[in-house]
Scaffold this motif. Sequence first.
Motif, PDB file in Angstrom:
ATOM      1  N   ARG A   2      -2.473  -5.473   4.498  1.00 50.39           N
ATOM      2  CA  ARG A   2      -1.374  -4.926   3.872  1.00 50.39           C
ATOM      3  C   ARG A   2      -1.847  -3.774   2.887  1.00 50.39           C
ATOM      4  N   GLU A   3      -0.968  -2.667   2.996  1.00 49.91           N
ATOM      5  CA  GLU A   3      -1.219  -1.645   2.077  1.00 49.91           C
ATOM      6  C   GLU A   3       0.275  -1.608   1.376  1.00 49.91           C
ATOM      7  N   GLN A   4       0.061  -1.022  -0.009  1.00 52.02           N
ATOM      8  CA  GLN A   4       1.385  -0.756  -0.948  1.00 52.02           C
ATOM      9  C   GLN A   4       1.261   0.205  -1.552  1.00 52.02           C
ATOM     10  N   VAL A   5       2.584   0.761  -1.859  1.00 58.58           N
ATOM     11  CA  VAL A   5       2.931   1.959  -2.528  1.00 58.58           C
ATOM     12  C   VAL A   5       3.946   1.326  -3.691  1.00 58.58           C
ATOM     13  N   TYR A  64       9.185  -0.560  -4.102  1.00 58.94           N
ATOM     14  CA  TYR A  64       7.834  -0.457  -3.269  1.00 58.94           C
ATOM     15  C   TYR A  64       7.977  -0.246  -1.963  1.00 58.94           C
ATOM     16  N   ILE A  65       6.712   0.054  -1.330  1.00 58.73           N
ATOM     17  CA  ILE A  65       6.563   0.215   0.255  1.00 58.73           C
ATOM     18  C   ILE A  65       5.601  -0.935   0.591  1.00 58.73           C
ATOM     19  N   ASN A  66       5.843  -1.475   1.576  1.00 62.90           N
ATOM     20  CA  ASN A  66       4.689  -2.101   2.402  1.00 62.90           C
ATOM     21  C   ASN A  66       4.422  -1.654   3.632  1.00 62.90           C
ATOM     22  N   ILE A  67       3.090  -1.572   4.076  1.00 65.67           N
ATOM     23  CA  ILE A  67       2.582  -0.922   5.071  1.00 65.67           C
ATOM     24  C   ILE A  67       1.822  -2.295   5.906  1.00 65.67           C
ATOM     25  N   ASP A  68       1.906  -2.365   7.052  1.00 69.11           N
ATOM     26  CA  ASP A  68       1.166  -3.468   7.762  1.00 69.11           C
ATOM     27  C   ASP A  68       0.927  -2.931   9.223  1.00 69.11           C
ATOM     28  N   GLY A  69      -0.424  -3.121   9.544  1.00 68.02           N
ATOM     29  CA  GLY A  69      -0.819  -2.744  10.944  1.00 68.02           C
ATOM     30  C   GLY A  69      -2.037  -1.964  10.840  1.00 68.02           C
ATOM     31  N   PRO A  70      -2.484  -1.385  11.926  1.00 66.65           N
ATOM     32  CA  PRO A  70      -4.008  -0.935  11.947  1.00 66.65           C
ATOM     33  C   PRO A  70      -3.936   0.682  11.446  1.00 66.65           C
ATOM     34  N   ASP A  71      -2.735   1.168  11.227  1.00 64.02           N
ATOM     35  CA  ASP A  71      -2.833   2.571  10.636  1.00 64.02           C
ATOM     36  C   ASP A  71      -2.351   2.437   9.146  1.00 64.02           C
ATOM     37  N   ALA A  72      -2.346   1.216   8.706  1.00 60.08           N
ATOM     38  CA  ALA A  72      -1.699   1.193   7.138  1.00 60.08           C
ATOM     39  C   ALA A  72      -2.379   2.084   6.259  1.00 60.08           C
ATOM     40  N   VAL A  73      -3.750   2.243   6.141  1.00 63.46           N
ATOM     41  CA  VAL A  73      -4.489   2.931   5.160  1.00 63.46           C
ATOM     42  C   VAL A  73      -4.135   4.490   5.377  1.00 63.46           C
ATOM     43  N   ALA A  74      -3.937   4.824   6.366  1.00 68.23           N
ATOM     44  CA  ALA A  74      -3.767   6.308   6.543  1.00 68.23           C
ATOM     45  C   ALA A  74      -2.398   6.521   6.260  1.00 68.23           C
ATOM     46  N   VAL A  75      -1.244   5.672   6.576  1.00 65.65           N
ATOM     47  CA  VAL A  75      -0.025   6.165   6.078  1.00 65.65           C
ATOM     48  C   VAL A  75       0.308   5.909   4.632  1.00 65.65           C
ATOM     49  N   ARG A  76      -0.567   4.883   4.089  1.00 67.93           N
ATOM     50  CA  ARG A  76      -0.392   4.714   2.675  1.00 67.93           C
ATOM     51  C   ARG A  76      -1.080   6.281   1.895  1.00 67.93           C
ATOM     52  N   GLN A  77      -1.980   6.608   2.383  1.00 69.60           N
ATOM     53  CA  GLN A  77      -2.917   7.777   1.758  1.00 69.60           C
ATOM     54  C   GLN A  77      -1.818   9.203   1.899  1.00 69.60           C
ATOM     55  N   ALA A  78      -1.025   9.057   2.954  1.00 71.33           N
ATOM     56  CA  ALA A  78      -0.042  10.386   3.269  1.00 71.33           C
ATOM     57  C   ALA A  78       1.155  10.054   2.520  1.00 71.33           C
ATOM     58  N   LEU A  79       1.737   8.874   2.101  1.00 65.37           N
ATOM     59  CA  LEU A  79       2.710   8.926   1.405  1.00 65.37           C
ATOM     60  C   LEU A  79       2.513   8.965  -0.117  1.00 65.37           C
ATOM     61  N   LYS A  81       0.531  11.035  -1.320  1.00 69.50           N
ATOM     62  CA  LYS A  81       0.453  12.458  -1.413  1.00 69.50           C
ATOM     63  C   LYS A  81       1.607  13.155  -1.769  1.00 69.50           C
ATOM     64  N   THR A  82       3.002  12.462  -1.389  1.00 68.48           N
ATOM     65  CA  THR A  82       4.038  13.296  -1.451  1.00 68.48           C
ATOM     66  C   THR A  82       5.090  12.376  -2.396  1.00 68.48           C
ATOM     67  N   LEU A  83       4.735  11.116  -2.688  1.00 64.63           N
ATOM     68  CA  LEU A  83       5.753  10.234  -3.501  1.00 64.63           C
ATOM     69  C   LEU A  83       5.204  10.014  -4.691  1.00 64.63           C
ATOM     70  N   ARG A  84       5.616  10.213  -6.153  1.00 68.18           N
ATOM     71  CA  ARG A  84       5.268   9.573  -7.141  1.00 68.18           C
ATOM     72  C   ARG A  84       5.182   8.295  -7.024  1.00 68.18           C
ATOM     73  N   HIS A  85       4.015   7.807  -7.622  1.00 67.91           N
ATOM     74  CA  HIS A  85       3.696   6.337  -7.579  1.00 67.91           C
ATOM     75  C   HIS A  85       2.680   5.856  -8.575  1.00 67.91           C
ATOM     76  N   TYR A  86       2.696   4.610  -8.663  1.00 66.91           N
ATOM     77  CA  TYR A  86       1.854   3.938  -9.605  1.00 66.91           C
ATOM     78  C   TYR A  86       0.367   3.899  -8.997  1.00 66.91           C
ATOM     79  N   ASP A  87      -0.947   4.074  -9.576  1.00 65.25           N
ATOM     80  CA  ASP A  87      -1.934   3.519  -9.151  1.00 65.25           C
ATOM     81  C   ASP A  87      -2.220   2.126  -9.317  1.00 65.25           C
ATOM     82  N   ARG A  88      -2.371   1.459  -8.034  1.00 62.29           N
ATOM     83  CA  ARG A  88      -2.427   0.084  -7.953  1.00 62.29           C
ATOM     84  C   ARG A  88      -3.595  -0.647  -8.626  1.00 62.29           C
ATOM     85  N   SER A  89      -4.638   0.336  -8.622  1.00 66.82           N
ATOM     86  CA  SER A  89      -5.842  -0.366  -9.213  1.00 66.82           C
ATOM     87  C   SER A  89      -5.712  -0.411 -10.723  1.00 66.82           C
TER      88      SER A  89
END
Length: 324
Positions: A2-5, A64-79, A81-89
């Motif tokens: 799972r990836e999250q934004v 927040y946004i949850n992203i699940d599945g094989p393309d989760a990393v790519a989708v999270r990276q794309a989002l 770039k366009t949405l103001r978000h917290y750095d999860r790290s």
Amino acid sequence: MREQVFLPEDVLATETIAAIADVGFTPETFYETEGMPFEIEFHSRQSPGTRVNYVQNNQINIQYINIDGPDAVAVRQALAKTLRHYDRSTSYDRATSDPDIDERVSALFHLALARAPVPEHHVLRLLDAFLHEDRDNVRHAAVLSIAYFEWPAAAAMLDDLIRRETNPEILADTRLLRSRLQLPPDRAPITGFERIVVDASPQPEMVWARRWRDGNWAISSIPQAAVNLSIGDVVEAEWRDDVWRMTRVHAKSGHRTLRIDVGTDPKRAEELEAVCRQLGIRLETQQPRRVGVDVPPHVDICDLVQDLDRRGLTWEQTDPRPIQ
């Protein structure tokens, strides 16, 4: 995996929905139940195995946004770039040191929503510190976050709070949560994690995983004995002898696994914990004197192991396992 934004409070829902649409996902299902988070699920024909869920959780005032599945990393990276978000790290550091107490509470909820099935010792210490705060709202936030973490290891902290809490609302919620924190050993009902059996030597290992809609599973804890397996790997499993058993690895996540011997000196374990926190990587201690470390794709593993060597720590890379 799972990836999250995590989104700031002032990011509009229309802005978020438009950003998700721009990466090829359209609304499929709308959930709105009294007492439950508002949620929209998005699907994509181009990524049939991946789903995106936009959540507004009014109970804890987090979107927040949850992203699940094989393309989760790519989708999270794309989002991202366009949405103001917290750095999860940075969630842990914000929860411990942000001068704004409301931001510290938000960061604690970010940690809870990004939870893993195996408790992290430094996060447990953070929870204990929140539960000893003088401010009622901070203690109450800690209780709510424990409900999301779903870690039975926090039960003793709740028992301690029950003995000393004077606010009747917090006391009632703590007692209710404590009564529900006794979880089955093989699954976590709220988070959706389940244990599956993986072949290992000298005996099979139970690891935590989360099942996807297509029937595959994403490894969710750091393997402590199995080799060539890491967090985020997508695996297949079958129901046999009353347990789920992994049959093969379907897709690798790009994460790698190290096992590090820390011995009996607690300072060695604390030193390793500090190194991992600084890099924003996860470690789990499920065996005495040995720590499993998850190395995500963005972390330079050569720099990490050189640091371990300088500290005199003995390590083993188990995924990918070096050819003997």
